[in-house]
Scaffold this motif. Structure first.
Motif, PDB file in Angstrom:
ATOM      1  N   ALA B  32       0.840  -1.118   0.096  1.00  0.00           N
ATOM      2  CA  ALA B  32      -0.175   0.092   0.080  1.00  0.00           C
ATOM      3  C   ALA B  32       0.721   1.254   0.088  1.00  0.00           C
ATOM      4  O   ALA B  32       0.531   2.130  -0.669  1.00  0.00           O
ATOM      5  CB  ALA B  32      -0.996   0.057   1.220  1.00  0.00           C
ATOM      6  N   VAL B  97      -2.792  -4.010  -0.947  1.00  0.00           N
ATOM      7  CA  VAL B  97      -3.989  -3.679  -1.342  1.00  0.00           C
ATOM      8  C   VAL B  97      -4.391  -4.258  -2.765  1.00  0.00           C
ATOM      9  O   VAL B  97      -3.706  -4.398  -3.500  1.00  0.00           O
ATOM     10  CB  VAL B  97      -3.822  -2.385  -1.638  1.00  0.00           C
ATOM     11  CG1 VAL B  97      -5.252  -1.288  -2.254  1.00  0.00           C
ATOM     12  CG2 VAL B  97      -3.478  -1.411  -0.046  1.00  0.00           C
ATOM     13  N   GLY B 110      -8.902  -0.299  -0.807  1.00  0.00           N
ATOM     14  CA  GLY B 110      -8.666   0.749  -0.355  1.00  0.00           C
ATOM     15  C   GLY B 110      -9.841   1.679   0.032  1.00  0.00           C
ATOM     16  O   GLY B 110      -9.676   2.643   1.018  1.00  0.00           O
TER      17      GLY B 110
END
Lengths: 266, 230
Positions: B32, B97, B110
């Protein structure tokens, strides 16, 4: 026939023993070892005092009941999975959550490796057998009592205390490990049981023995080249003598004596 | 590891998304904090034209391989209305993610849209006050407790039974029901986003949300959120 013979009885040897022990100073030893389920990394330091020297012909000196003052820093690392079963949460579902149905995957969580830091200081009563060692090291002749074997190293109480410290260190080491909560008690019991008093005794012996074994207590130190007579005038300079050879032994001369022999030359 | 934050997924998290729009929905898996939205989408969800009689959940396992994150299977073929679940198979897998695109625009874990689920297994006790770091007026608490200390194996078995049940928090607009949840360590809390507030939402422990960053989002905004709505 040696040129010089010096004789020390047990009383005399015991008179020089404290200074010989103090001269050793603090010894340090580091190492690591593995005994299932733990890896041990340690640094131990120690010094000596007290005790009684017994002369035992031929050529043995027993140092009985002297005190080893030691401090150890120990890192114990172990894989918790060796102690408590890993967590297996089975797949869950189906669950109807209103707008669709979900299935939850299984969780197979392996416990991590933890490290337990431990500091401990104590004394141990030690009895050793020593031999005499003479050597010319640099400009000096030495006569040392060198530890050959350890007949007693009393650390039983220390082992119990250290095992308690290990148990006390487990809880803080588990903080932050997910899912460990219900298993903390089992982990503490499992770790202390797996190590056990016997394990700590073994560990202490292995850590402390290198400090004692091979220790050399210097009971005689003399420059090889030394002034025998000081200068007495412009035509009477200092008279020097050389120690060509020094040997020592423990013999029975009616009673046990430590005898130092020296050959000299001008 | 015990991080309540839907913006990145760990071993104790899972993300489920319902796909309703036929077509190709390529996606990527990324760390991420490091990866910008990737231009490459090595994995795909292929949604056919014909809906199945009953929606099916398809499982995708995420794992680390050769320095990257891999999805297994790399391609999921499903019917409109089916769901896809992402979960890492190894606790050592770094947080990640899911970011994709498709006929309805960009989508990703997300930013939770309508028809998605974020679920978290709580491994450590405490009171978790969660909020929406994307700025929606959503919040709640999850109180996580150890089972009572006991030497009785029956109590231990009771705990094991208890953690086989889930606790559901349903999100509809700016409402979370219930707002306060109590679970035991080891129990899953399922946040079902039936109807996301406009622009999507996220769930994060308030301690992980810097006040200045509450309105920020790690993933790009979706072009539309309707794809996930059944």
């Amino acid at each position: 026939m040696p040129d010089i013979t010096a004789v020390l009885d047990e009383y005399a040897v015991n008179q020089v023993l404290p200074a010989a022990q103090a001269a050793v100073g603090t010894l340090t030893h580091s190492g690591s070892m593995y005994f299932f389920p733990c890896n041990y990394t340690y640094t131990v330091s120690g010094s000596f005092s007290g005790g009684t020297a017994y002369l035992t012909p031929p050529n043995k000196v027993q140092l009985a009941g002297f005190t080893l003052h030691y401090s150890l820093y120990l890192l114990i690392s172990l894989d918790l999975s060796d102690i408590i079963p890993d967590i297996h949460i089975p797949p869950l579902g189906p669950y109807n959550i209103g707008f669709f149905t979900i299935y939850i995957p299984p969780i197979n969580f392996n416990w991590p490796t933890i490290t337990l830091p431990l500091s401990y200081s104590d004394t141990a009563t030690v009895t050793t057998d020593c031999t005499l060692s003479t050597s010319l090291a640099g400009p000096d002749w030495h006569v040392d009592l060198v530890v050959q074997s350890i007949s007693q190293l009393n650390v039983n109480q220390a082992a119990a205390a250290i095992l308690l410290l290990i148990g006390a260190a487990v809880g803080p080491a588990l903080v932050g490990i997910p899912l460990i909560g219900p298993f903390v008690g089992a982990a503490i019991l499992g770790i202390t049981t797996a190590i056990g008093i016997g394990g700590v005794l073994n560990l202490l012996n292995l850590m402390l023995t290198p400090l004692v074994a091979g220790a050399a207590f210097r009971i005689y130190n003399q420059p090889q080249h030394f002034p025998l007579m000081a200068v007495a005038g412009p035509n009477d300079p200092t008279v020097y003598m050389d120690l060509d050879l020094v040997t020592a032994s423990v013999v029975n001369l009616g009673e046990p004596e430590l005898v130092i022999y020296a050959d000299v030359s001008p | 590891m015990d991080t309540l934050d839907s913006r990145t997924l760990g071993y104790f998290d899972l993300y489920i998304r319902r796909f309703t729009s036929p077509g190709e929905h390529p996606y990527a898996l990324g760390a991420a904090a490091l990866d910008p939205f990737s231009a490459e989408f090595p994995f795909t969800v292929l949604v056919g034209d014909a809906a199945s009689a009953a929606p099916v959940q398809h499982d995708v396992d995420v794992h680390r391989e050769a320095g990257g994150l891999r999805a297994d299977p790399a391609e999921v073929r499903c019917a409109p209305g089916d769901t896809v679940r992402w979960h890492s198979v190894d606790a050592r897998t770094p947080r990640y993610v899911v970011r994709g695109t498709g006929p309805s625009g960009r989508w990703g874990s997300g930013r939770l849209e309508s028809g998605t689920v974020y679920s978290h297994l709580f491994g450590l006790p405490g009171e978790y006050r969660w909020l929406d770091p994307l700025g929606n007026a959503l919040s709640g608490t999850v109180e996580v407790a150890y089972p009572p200390p006991s030497e009785d194996p029956a109590d231990f078995a009771a705990w094991r039974d208890a953690i086989r049940t889930i606790s559901l928090v349903t999100i509809r607009g700016d409402s979370a029901t219930p707002t306060a949840t109590k679970v035991l360590v080891g129990q899953w809390v399922v946040f079902g986003v039936e109807e996301a507030p406009g622009g999507g939402m996220a769930i994060a422990d308030h301690r992980l949300v810097a006040p200045s960053a509450e309105a920020a989002d790690a993933s790009p905004p979706p072009k539309e959120a309707g794809d996930a709505v059944g």
